[in-house]
Structure formats: C-alpha cells, structure tokens
Design a protein around this motif. Structure first.
Motif, mmCIF file in Angstrom:
data_model
loop_
_atom_site.group_PDB
_atom_site.id
_atom_site.type_symbol
_atom_site.label_atom_id
_atom_site.label_comp_id
_atom_site.label_asym_id
_atom_site.label_seq_id
_atom_site.Cartn_x
_atom_site.Cartn_y
_atom_site.Cartn_z
ATOM 1 N N ILE A 1 0.847 -1.200 0.000
ATOM 2 C CA ILE A 1 0.000 0.000 0.000
ATOM 3 C C ILE A 1 0.883 1.251 0.000
ATOM 4 C CG2 ILE A 1 -1.917 1.184 1.169
ATOM 5 C CD1 ILE A 1 -2.673 -1.706 0.571
ATOM 6 N N ALA A 2 0.631 2.140 -0.988
ATOM 7 C CA ALA A 2 1.351 3.419 -1.011
ATOM 8 C C ALA A 2 0.531 4.465 -0.272
ATOM 9 C CB ALA A 2 1.588 3.868 -2.451
ATOM 10 N N ALA B 1 10.035 12.126 -2.197
ATOM 11 C CA ALA B 1 9.345 13.008 -3.154
ATOM 12 C C ALA B 1 9.470 14.413 -2.585
ATOM 13 C CB ALA B 1 7.882 12.604 -3.298
ATOM 14 N N ASP B 2 10.113 15.300 -3.335
ATOM 15 C CA ASP B 2 10.466 16.604 -2.778
ATOM 16 C C ASP B 2 9.350 17.631 -2.790
ATOM 17 O OD1 ASP B 2 13.016 16.074 -1.922
ATOM 18 O OD2 ASP B 2 13.891 16.352 -3.925
ATOM 19 N N VAL C 1 4.020 10.883 -7.322
ATOM 20 C CA VAL C 1 4.867 9.697 -7.205
ATOM 21 C C VAL C 1 4.016 8.478 -6.828
ATOM 22 C CG1 VAL C 1 6.776 8.646 -5.892
ATOM 23 C CG2 VAL C 1 6.958 11.025 -6.683
ATOM 24 N N GLY C 2 3.070 8.687 -5.916
ATOM 25 C CA GLY C 2 2.169 7.610 -5.513
ATOM 26 C C GLY C 2 1.364 7.072 -6.690
ATOM 27 N N PHE C 3 0.807 7.980 -7.470
ATOM 28 C CA PHE C 3 0.031 7.545 -8.640
ATOM 29 C C PHE C 3 0.911 6.810 -9.653
ATOM 30 C CE2 PHE C 3 -3.428 10.617 -7.463
ATOM 31 C CZ PHE C 3 -4.441 9.677 -7.453
ATOM 32 N N ASP C 4 2.149 7.297 -9.819
ATOM 33 C CA ASP C 4 3.057 6.631 -10.756
ATOM 34 C C ASP C 4 3.363 5.202 -10.300
ATOM 35 O OD1 ASP C 4 3.277 8.618 -12.666
ATOM 36 O OD2 ASP C 4 4.896 9.659 -11.622
ATOM 37 N N MET C 5 3.570 5.044 -8.988
ATOM 38 C CA MET C 5 3.869 3.694 -8.471
ATOM 39 C C MET C 5 2.674 2.764 -8.675
ATOM 40 S SD MET C 5 5.907 4.491 -4.916
ATOM 41 C CE MET C 5 6.423 2.776 -4.651
ATOM 42 N N LEU C 6 1.468 3.322 -8.476
ATOM 43 C CA LEU C 6 0.254 2.525 -8.635
ATOM 44 C C LEU C 6 0.095 2.114 -10.104
ATOM 45 C CD1 LEU C 6 -2.310 1.460 -7.173
ATOM 46 C CD2 LEU C 6 -3.444 3.599 -7.799
ATOM 47 N N LYS C 7 0.315 3.064 -10.964
ATOM 48 C CA LYS C 7 0.196 2.829 -12.405
ATOM 49 C C LYS C 7 1.185 1.748 -12.861
ATOM 50 C CE LYS C 7 1.590 5.375 -16.465
ATOM 51 N NZ LYS C 7 2.384 6.594 -16.748
ATOM 52 N N ASP C 8 2.396 1.812 -12.316
ATOM 53 C CA ASP C 8 3.457 0.886 -12.728
ATOM 54 C C ASP C 8 3.432 -0.427 -11.944
ATOM 55 O OD1 ASP C 8 4.177 2.879 -14.434
ATOM 56 O OD2 ASP C 8 5.842 3.619 -13.206
ATOM 57 N N ASP C 9 2.361 -0.691 -11.223
ATOM 58 C CA ASP C 9 2.220 -1.949 -10.469
ATOM 59 C C ASP C 9 3.289 -2.162 -9.403
ATOM 60 O OD1 ASP C 9 -0.146 -2.971 -11.453
ATOM 61 O OD2 ASP C 9 0.824 -3.739 -13.253
ATOM 62 N N GLN C 10 3.887 -1.070 -8.942
ATOM 63 C CA GLN C 10 4.847 -1.230 -7.842
ATOM 64 C C GLN C 10 4.117 -1.357 -6.514
ATOM 65 O OE1 GLN C 10 7.996 1.790 -7.993
ATOM 66 N NE2 GLN C 10 7.574 1.987 -10.174
#
Lengths: 336, 336
Positions: free
Chosen positions: A3-4, A60-61, A84-93
C-alpha cells in the motif's frame, strides 16, 4: 499487500500519517510505501518501534497543496508525493494508493495517471454514511457536481459491487435522493434517472427523502456530487450542533452536571457511530486501480483504518467486477 | 386583521386546525375565516368556548387531496376549501390565507388566483431554519427544483425584505449553499449565481457549506428548491435519529436511566429549538398577497402560530417593499 501512502497530504501530515502507517502494521500482511520528503518522514518514523522492513520511505520533494489547481498540479509537480504515488500505482509497484490531500488533485491523478475503467464516464467518491441501523454508502460524495442519468446509473452499479464485495451486503438496495416518494418528483434529470434505475438490474428501492437517510432505509444513497457533498457536511454539522447544544444545556446546573456523568457512556457510543475515523476513507470508484481518499483532517487512527480498508479493497476483485458489470450493461444497451 | 384558514388541509385536519384557530383568538385583533365542510367545522367548534363573532365558518364542499394534481385541482375543484380561500384573498375579503394542504396546489393557487409580484419570475417557499444561535431563513424550501441565477437573486431579495420586516434583522446576511468556500466551486449555475449575488445590493456573505448551516453563520440560506428540501428534511432526520440513538443507549443500564432523568431539562429545551410548531409556517414569497404554507403535519399549536405569523406578515409591508426592490433591480438592470 503493498500500500502506497501519501505522507504529505492532509491537515495532520506528516505526523499522523506516519503514526497511522506504523499502527497499521498490526496486520502482518501489509507492506507500506510512505511517500514524501524522506528526511522529514524518517525523522517521524524514529519516534516509533516497528519492523523496519515493512515501511519503505520513498522520497518526493514536492507537495500538492489544497490551494493548487488539480490538473495543473498533477501535470507540473512531477515530484510531488501524490504524483509519485500515482506513478507507483500505475506501474504496479504497489497494489493501492491512499492520500488525505487535495481531493480535486486525487481525482485528476486518478484520471490522468491510472485511467477510468472502460465504459465508465465518470469516477465517483463513495463514502460510508453512518445510520441508525448500520452504515449506508453515499455516492457521489463530491467528485461530480453536475451529472447525467447515465452517471447516476454507473455510480449505483459501482457502489452495489463495492457494497457486496467489501461490506458483505448481499443484493444491496439503492435509493435515489429526491424531494418526494413519487416518480414524478424532482428535476428533469432526477425523473429521467428514476426511470433508468427502475429499468436496470440493480436492486432499486425508489426515491429516498432527506428525512430517511439517517434511518438507514437503503444500503446505497445515490445523488450527484453537489447534493452528496451537502448531505455529508450537513449531517456532520447537525450532529456537531446538537452535541454542542446538549453540552451547553448540561453545563447549566449541578443536576445537569450529574446527568452528564451518567450520560457519558451513551454519548461516547453515539459519537463513535458518527466518527469517520472508524471507516477508513472513501474509495474512488471507476478508476482502474484502488485509490482511497482519506478525510482531509485524518488522524492516525483514520489512516490506520484507511490502510486496512485499502487492503480489503485491493483483494476484493471489486474493480474487475465493476468492469464486467459495465461491459454487460453496455452489451444490454447496444442489444436493445 | 382577517385571516382565512383552510380547515380541511393537512394530516390533522380538521381537528387541530379548528383548535389552533380557537387558540389564536388570544390575540384580540384577529378575525378568522375558517373554510371547509361547514357541518364538520361547526361540530368541531362546539368543543370550545370562544367569542363566536371572531370565527366565521365559510362552507366549501370539496377538498384538495395530497394526491391531486396541483394545477388541475385548483382549476376543477372550484368549491374546494383551498380554492375558496384563494378566491377570498384575491377579492380582498381577507388579508392573508393559510393552508397545511397540498404544497403544489398552494403554489398553483398562489400563481393562478393571486398572481406574482410584477418582475418576479418564480415565488418561493421561505422557511425558518433553527440554528445554534437563533434562526435562519431557508429559501427555496421546495417550490422550484430547477432554478436559474435570476431566481436565486430574487429569492435572496425577497428573504432579505422578509427577514428585516418580520424577523427584525437589520441588513441580514445571505449565504449561497455550495460545496466549498471558493467562488470557483459548484455547478455552472451556482458559479454564475455567486457572481450575480456578489454584484447585487444584498448583504452577500459568500458560499456556505452544509457544515455551517446549523451553526447559523448567515441569516438567509439561499439554494434551489431541490437542495433546500433535502437540507430541511435531512436536518429533521438527523436530529430525530440522534435523539433515538441517545434514548436507546440510555435505556441500557440503570446508571443511564438515572442519567436520562437528569438530562430531561436539557433534552426538552433542545427539542423546543427544533420544533417547527414554534415558528408558524412558511410564507410563499413572490405572490401579491400573504399566503402561508403550514407544515403538513401541523398540530393546533403550529396553526395558532401560523395565524399569528400571518397577521405580522400582512401588516409588515413586506409585499410592497419586495415589489419596490424588484422594480429597482429592474431599473438597475436596464440602466446597465
């Protein structure tokens, strides 16, 4: 389950966000990605004892503020904790993302980064609405001020699936907020929606009036985001005002003071019922991955519960099922 | 002061209507025209001792039911108590008219029989909204589900005049119901209304959120009749639910029972604040003569207070002043 969590969003960030994440680790299946200014987050984390393998700080600055314009902020603040959170979610991280930050920006990020479920016109905020009986779901709680009947049908379908899979309600009933019982009441949009819902395969109860909502007559309360937002905030306001009036009345006499003492357990149990921190945030239904909006003034407990709810949401299969239901409706529509 | 009262309208007609009229005679300046099936009304009146010169029974054989279609009922049921009441008001046989009957029919009767004040597009139901501080006025409480910015401006002006002349509030503040403080929030209609109100001569406070309404932050709450009706009924529902929950909690233990005993005075004073029967019905603002809609479930006390409020309304000069204000706005508009 990964979970992010946006460590910088909300009135009580980062302190309560960090504390809530640490507390959520009581569920040993959770692994948390805490996003924000790493120096600050690490300093906060030092206050607690926990399994350090379970919380990963992601730097994340930048921060998206409540005053930022949503779409602009998502597009330009590429290194903001939320982005950054959305990017991680999008990339399945990660498997789900939670933020207590700018609601408009969460909506914009959901649409721009994660994308809508195919066939969904508009995602909606689906929030728990405490009632005398139990809880209902209220949708839309404020993402879409202006709606068409199609949107309210989609909201009804999405909330029905969520209610079944996450809240364990079999065949949940759906009520349309209106100013009278009869199908002839309300605006032209609402009258049209009544017919659309009546002819759909959802468990349509009919119209519900403001008076009935706190009674819990339906499992799902459907309305546009303007009315939904007024309902949520007004309920909060009326409850607060009544408690304030009672407290004031009680402070008057010694007899009343004694009364308060005896009333305390009742008041406490009642306040717990209305306490949003119990319910763990509001899912953004209609996007391809689990996004949860936590209350802007979330404390540690609210964040802990949001993290736990995010896990249930991610595991539930809600999103896949919504996709299939919408596809089926699409087929039904085209088949007619 | 001659007040016509629909003796057959409302859930508790004719019993409570008749009783309320008799009780209103404590004000010696009142003369009441009680309209309905004279045999029934006279039989009810026999239960009480009062100055018989002060209540005139006017026979009307028909009744408009809540299930009747408003315009059709007003046009066809020429001998209905409500229609006879409107005819008397129109012909200056009385100074004001009160009914607890079918709201749509009262609106239709007001428009068809009495007519709008020149320059007013749509009349509105203006009701008292109890708050922590005092009371606010809520307009529109349900006459117009769909509104334009022009309508909300007219509602604001009418309620400002009523608030000043009948509730003695100097320079009352007007809040626009919205889902955020900022002028950029809400539907396109609401955003446009914000600009119209800001540029008008009313005392515009800005947007108000649901949370703030029970606090009493503004004297006048302006919204369309759909949102207004939801606000009114939801407030009623939340208050009832909270009282129910408290009562239930309290019935649990002996300690709690003792608590209730001590709490009684506080609960009573609080209930009085929320009791609509105290406030005497809702004026239909925007029509040429004083029309008051009493709550459908009015008891005798509510009718008594409505009759008394009708007198103040008729004497106040509110209607003339609204006419002048609207004329002035018209001149300002044309002058631009």
């Amino acid at each position: 389950m990964r979970i992010a969590v946006d460590g910088m969003g909300g009135d009580n960030a980062p302190h309560d966000i960090v504390k809530g994440c640490v507390e959520a680790l009581e569920d040993s299946e959770l692994e948390i990605y805490l996003i924000g200014k790493s120096e600050i987050l690490k300093k906060e984390l030092k206050k607690y004892t926990f399994d350090e393998n379970k919380i990963n700080v992601v730097n994340a600055d930048e921060v998206i503020e409540n005053t930022d314009k949503p779409v602009r902020a998502i597009k330009r603040k590429k290194n903001a904790s939320m982005v950054v959170g959305f990017d991680m979610l999008k990339d399945d991280q990660v498997d789900a993302f939670i933020s207590a930050g700018n609601t408009g920006a969460i909506l914009a990020g959901s649409l721009l980064k994660v994308g809508r479920i195919e066939g969904i016109d508009r995602p909606a905020i689906t929030t728990v609405y405490p009632t005398k009986k139990d809880v209902s779901l209220l949708v839309d709680a404020g993402a879409n001020s202006e709606c068409k009947p199609r949107n309210l049908l989609e909201f009804s379908i999405m909330a029905s699936v969520y209610s079944k899979y996450v809240l364990d309600k079999e065949n949940p009933s759906v009520g349309l907020v209106n100013i009278g019982e009869e199908s002839s009441k309300g605006t032209s949009m609402i009258k049209e929606t009544y017919e659309v819902l009546k002819n759909s395969h959802i468990n349509f109860y009919g119209n519900v009036e403001g008076r009935e909502l706190p009674e819990g007559v339906v499992d799902i309360i459907v309305c546009d985001g303007f009315v939904g937002n007024v309902i949520l905030k007004l309920t909060e306001g009326v409850a607060k005002t009544i408690t304030d009036i009672l407290k004031k009345e009680l402070s008057g006499s010694l007899l009343s003071k004694l009364g308060t003492l005896f009333m305390l357990p009742a008041l406490k149990s009642f306040k717990k019922k209305l306490d949003y921190t119990e319910y763990g945030g509001a899912p953004f239904l209609g996007v391809k991955k689990p996004v949860i909006k936590a209350h802007g003034s979330s404390n540690a407990k609210a964040i802990k519960n949001a993290v736990k709810k995010a896990k249930v949401f991610a595991q539930s299969g809600v999103i896949d099922t919504i996709g299939k239901e919408i596809e089926r409706i699409g087929v039904e529509r085209d088949g007619k």
